[in-house]
Design an enzyme around this catalytic site. Structure first.
Site, PDB file in Angstrom:
ATOM      1  N   SER A  34       1.074  -1.016   0.475  1.00 49.82           N
ATOM      2  CA  SER A  34       0.205  -0.269  -0.188  1.00 49.82           C
ATOM      3  C   SER A  34       0.820   1.190  -0.332  1.00 49.82           C
ATOM      4  CB  SER A  34      -1.232   0.260   1.295  1.00 49.82           C
ATOM      5  OG  SER A  34      -0.001   0.105   2.457  1.00 49.82           O
ATOM      6  N   GLY A  35       1.725   1.233  -0.552  1.00 54.71           N
ATOM      7  CA  GLY A  35       3.089   2.569  -0.904  1.00 54.71           C
ATOM      8  C   GLY A  35       1.860   3.214  -2.017  1.00 54.71           C
ATOM      9  N   TRP A  54       2.324   3.511  -5.243  1.00 55.64           N
ATOM     10  CA  TRP A  54       2.038   2.277  -6.436  1.00 55.64           C
ATOM     11  C   TRP A  54       0.332   1.580  -5.903  1.00 55.64           C
ATOM     12  CZ3 TRP A  54      -0.300   2.756 -10.382  1.00 55.64           C
ATOM     13  CH2 TRP A  54      -0.515   1.855 -11.751  1.00 55.64           C
ATOM     14  N   GLY A  55       1.302   1.694  -4.867  1.00 56.82           N
ATOM     15  CA  GLY A  55       0.325   0.011  -4.513  1.00 56.82           C
ATOM     16  C   GLY A  55      -1.472   0.763  -4.112  1.00 56.82           C
ATOM     17  N   LYS A  90      14.854  -0.451 -15.890  1.00 54.47           N
ATOM     18  CA  LYS A  90      15.319   0.521 -15.893  1.00 54.47           C
ATOM     19  C   LYS A  90      15.468   1.837 -15.001  1.00 54.47           C
ATOM     20  CE  LYS A  90      11.129   1.812 -14.280  1.00 54.47           C
ATOM     21  NZ  LYS A  90      11.244   3.204 -13.734  1.00 54.47           N
ATOM     22  N   LYS A 144      10.508   3.703  -1.059  1.00 55.90           N
ATOM     23  CA  LYS A 144      11.835   3.210  -1.348  1.00 55.90           C
ATOM     24  C   LYS A 144      12.298   3.536  -2.740  1.00 55.90           C
ATOM     25  CE  LYS A 144      11.706   1.449   2.878  1.00 55.90           C
ATOM     26  NZ  LYS A 144      12.242   2.432   3.675  1.00 55.90           N
ATOM     27  N   GLN A 184      14.640   1.629  -6.119  1.00 56.99           N
ATOM     28  CA  GLN A 184      14.262   0.185  -6.073  1.00 56.99           C
ATOM     29  C   GLN A 184      15.966   0.263  -7.374  1.00 56.99           C
ATOM     30  OE1 GLN A 184      11.614  -2.079  -5.717  1.00 56.99           O
ATOM     31  NE2 GLN A 184      12.222  -0.854  -4.210  1.00 56.99           N
TER      32      GLN A 184
HETATM   33  P1  NAD Z   1       6.031   3.403  -2.169  1.00 63.91           P
HETATM   34  O1  NAD Z   1       8.023   3.533  -2.509  1.00 63.91           O
HETATM   35  O2  NAD Z   1       5.624   4.489  -2.106  1.00 63.91           O
HETATM   36  O3  NAD Z   1       6.454   2.756  -0.562  1.00 63.91           O
HETATM   37  C1  NAD Z   1       7.390   1.749   0.137  1.00 63.91           C
HETATM   38  C2  NAD Z   1       6.212   1.064   0.573  1.00 63.91           C
HETATM   39  O4  NAD Z   1       7.144  -0.360   1.397  1.00 63.91           O
HETATM   40  C3  NAD Z   1       5.198   1.172   1.726  1.00 63.91           C
HETATM   41  O5  NAD Z   1       4.498   0.866   1.960  1.00 63.91           O
HETATM   42  C4  NAD Z   1       5.683   1.359   2.929  1.00 63.91           C
HETATM   43  O6  NAD Z   1       4.610   0.655   4.100  1.00 63.91           O
HETATM   44  C5  NAD Z   1       6.294  -0.402   2.762  1.00 63.91           C
HETATM   45  N1  NAD Z   1       7.743  -0.814   3.849  1.00 63.91           N
HETATM   46  C6  NAD Z   1       7.987  -0.373   4.439  1.00 63.91           C
HETATM   47  N2  NAD Z   1       8.828  -0.813   5.304  1.00 63.91           N
HETATM   48  C7  NAD Z   1       8.671  -2.156   4.647  1.00 63.91           C
HETATM   49  C8  NAD Z   1       8.678  -3.767   5.704  1.00 63.91           C
HETATM   50  N3  NAD Z   1      10.092  -3.990   5.913  1.00 63.91           N
HETATM   51  N4  NAD Z   1       8.239  -4.803   4.832  1.00 63.91           N
HETATM   52  C9  NAD Z   1       7.474  -4.603   3.849  1.00 63.91           C
HETATM   53  N5  NAD Z   1       7.313  -3.343   3.296  1.00 63.91           N
HETATM   54  C10 NAD Z   1       7.551  -2.052   3.628  1.00 63.91           C
HETATM   55  O7  NAD Z   1       5.834   1.868  -2.628  1.00 63.91           O
HETATM   56  P2  NAD Z   1       5.563   1.515  -4.337  1.00 63.91           P
HETATM   57  O8  NAD Z   1       5.624   2.823  -4.833  1.00 63.91           O
HETATM   58  O9  NAD Z   1       3.952   1.508  -4.435  1.00 63.91           O
HETATM   59  O10 NAD Z   1       6.301   0.801  -4.838  1.00 63.91           O
HETATM   60  C11 NAD Z   1       6.554  -1.080  -5.058  1.00 63.91           C
HETATM   61  C12 NAD Z   1       6.936  -1.348  -6.090  1.00 63.91           C
HETATM   62  O11 NAD Z   1       6.081  -0.708  -7.416  1.00 63.91           O
HETATM   63  C13 NAD Z   1       8.542  -0.695  -6.400  1.00 63.91           C
HETATM   64  O12 NAD Z   1       9.186  -1.633  -7.119  1.00 63.91           O
HETATM   65  C14 NAD Z   1       8.037   0.717  -7.562  1.00 63.91           C
HETATM   66  O13 NAD Z   1       9.613   0.291  -7.871  1.00 63.91           O
HETATM   67  C15 NAD Z   1       7.166  -0.211  -8.422  1.00 63.91           C
HETATM   68  N6  NAD Z   1       6.268   1.223  -8.346  1.00 63.91           N
HETATM   69  C16 NAD Z   1       5.998   1.465  -8.716  1.00 63.91           C
HETATM   70  C17 NAD Z   1       5.343   3.019  -9.158  1.00 63.91           C
HETATM   71  C18 NAD Z   1       5.643   4.537  -8.389  1.00 63.91           C
HETATM   72  O14 NAD Z   1       5.560   5.914  -9.317  1.00 63.91           O
HETATM   73  N7  NAD Z   1       5.477   4.919  -6.750  1.00 63.91           N
HETATM   74  C19 NAD Z   1       4.778   2.920 -10.754  1.00 63.91           C
HETATM   75  C20 NAD Z   1       5.281   1.473 -10.367  1.00 63.91           C
HETATM   76  C21 NAD Z   1       6.325   0.606  -9.811  1.00 63.91           C
HETATM   77  P1  13P Z   2      10.292   5.445  -9.132  1.00 57.16           P
HETATM   78  O1  13P Z   2      10.426   4.480  -8.749  1.00 57.16           O
HETATM   79  O2  13P Z   2      11.537   5.959 -10.196  1.00 57.16           O
HETATM   80  O3  13P Z   2       9.566   7.061  -8.990  1.00 57.16           O
HETATM   81  O4  13P Z   2      10.011   5.137 -10.893  1.00 57.16           O
HETATM   82  C1  13P Z   2       8.231   4.934 -11.083  1.00 57.16           C
HETATM   83  C2  13P Z   2       8.170   4.101 -11.937  1.00 57.16           C
HETATM   84  O5  13P Z   2       7.894   2.932 -11.680  1.00 57.16           O
HETATM   85  C3  13P Z   2       7.557   5.027 -13.401  1.00 57.16           C
HETATM   86  O6  13P Z   2       7.782   4.109 -13.955  1.00 57.16           O
END
Ligand code: NAD
Ligand code: 13P
Length: 349
Positions: free
Chosen positions: A11-12, A14-15, A204, A296, A298
């Site tokens: 639930s970050g 993207w979640g 990427k 976080k 990546q």
């Molecule tokens: P985020 O980076 O916004 O948030 C971090 C999440 O990790 C929070 O929900 C937090 O509660 C959780 N967390 C912290 N410590 C933890 C632990 N020890 N164990 C489990 N969870 C923990 O998260 P996000 O953006 O939803 O990213 C999740 C995936 O989606 C990543 O691989 C990211 O690359 C990918 N993604 C992100 C985006 C974007 O724009 N945010 C877009 C596409 C894909």
């Molecule tokens: P960042 O984690 O660098 O914000 O990238 C988000 C993403 O995956 C966009 O497609």
């Protein structure tokens, strides 16, 4: 009663955005239960549990502030409880936490469940590189698909038009996953290439770190375009080197490929913090703590994982950009060294 039930693990930023889409879509799908449980890594925000805030105010005030979640999204702090009656499991957590999460839900999933990974990251094992769907499949022994694309979450939460790519090997399942995600502003294309989609999404992020270095150095658009071009070719070269027989070259032209490199190199968190890395001299971990409010990165982790793979196989010369980015992140090399040895011939790839 409906046969299917979808849940979300993570639930970050993207979640939470994916939860908005899925929870709205299930209300239009007769075969799906309307309730969407979402696993929240519990934390206290302003003295209250985040799960309680979400269930009371219908907003993830920490990771997706300013956007309401549909009322059929139910936040739950126990991941095993979330998956136990689900037929469709959406996994969307930072890749560094995947194995621990899988260990906590192992044995709680239905035998007929299937999953989709929205994670952008890879794992390293004795056998080499493993994708997230491979890691999930290894632990849960269920079919796993992938979803990745040019998808900056905040822009999708604002319902700005974009595309995404689902990798799924079963055409019938692909239709179901598409029905859970597709909206007028989030256009899904399905390909029969689960790991190709994942490699694009993970690799990427390393290129985005390089693009951020260029911004930190104040070097303009042409330079960044050069890094994007070379980075894209190293992504393709590495994915083909690891799993060429299983990957379709056309996947790199989908949203998960070329389009995601572009958007992340302009608008992503990995880019932004890499720029700060150059300007401040602080480490990525320190900048993540100071600037991301719990979100976080990546990219710098993936740079390390990629490096351990190419270094152990002695193929660093074939990946000068990935190698330079690693050395800048971890070995104190100056950001300008990103240009060292970049004149590689990709014409036979
Ligand atoms: P985020 O980076 O916004 O948030 C971090 C999440 O990790 C929070 O929900 C937090 O509660 C959780 N967390 C912290 N410590 C933890 C632990 N020890 N164990 C489990 N969870 C923990 O998260 P996000 O953006 O939803 O990213 C999740 C995936 O989606 C990543 O691989 C990211 O690359 C990918 N993604 C992100 C985006 C974007 O724009 N945010 C877009 C596409 C894909
Ligand atoms: P960042 O984690 O660098 O914000 O990238 C988000 C993403 O995956 C966009 O497609």
């Amino acid at each position: 009663s409906p046969r299917n039930k979808v849940c979300i693990l993570g639930s970050g930023n993207w979640g939470s955005t994916a939860a908005r889409i899925i929870a709205e879509n299930v209300t239009k799908l007769p075969s799906f239960d309307n309730t969407v449980k979402i696993w929240v890594y519990e934390e206290i925000v302003d003295g209250k549990k985040l799960t309680e805030i979400i269930n009371t105010h219908h907003e993830n005030v920490k990771y997706l502030p300013g956007h309401k979640l549909p009322h059929n999204v139910v936040a739950v702090p126990d991941a095993a409880e979330v998956v136990k009656d689900a037929t469709h499991i959406v996994v969307v957590i930072p890749h560094q936490f995947i194995q621990h999460l899988l260990d906590t839900i192992h044995g709680s999933t239905r035998p007929d469940a299937r999953a989709i990974s929205l994670i952008k990251g890879i794992g390293i094992s004795n056998q080499g590189m493993t994708t997230m769907t491979q890691i999930i499949h290894r632990t849960l022994a269920i079919p796993v698909s992938s979803l990745s694309g040019a998808n900056i979450a905040n822009e999708i939460a604002e319902e700005k038009y974009c595309e995404t790519t689902i990798g799924c090997s079963d055409p019938d399942e692909a239709i179901v996953w598409r029905s859970l995600f597709n909206t007028p502003y989030f256009q899904v294309n399905c390909v029969n290439d689960v790991i190709g989609v994942e490699f694009c999404g993970a690799l990427k992020n390393v290129v985005a770190v390089g693009a951020g270095f260029i911004d930190g150095l104040g070097l303009g658009n042409n330079t960044k375009a050069a890094i994007i071009r070379i980075g894209f070719l190293e992504m393709r070269r590495l994915a083909m080197h690891i799993s060429g027989a299983q990957i379709q070259e056309s996947t790199f032209m989908e949203s998960c490929g070329i389009a995601d490199v572009i958007t992340t190199c302009y608008g992503g968190r990995n880019r932004r913090l890499a720029e700060e890395f150059v300007k401040t001299g602080k480490s990525m971990t320190q900048l993540e703590k100071e600037l991301l409010n719990g979100q976080k990165l990546q990219g710098y982790l993936t740079a390390g994982e990629v490096h351990s793979y190419i270094d152990s196989r002695g193929v660093n010369d074939h990946f000068p950009l990935f190698t330079n980015i690693y050395q800048i992140c971890y070995e104190g090399k100056p950001p300008h060294s990103i240009f060292d040895g970049l004149n590689v011939d990709f014409s036979n790839d």
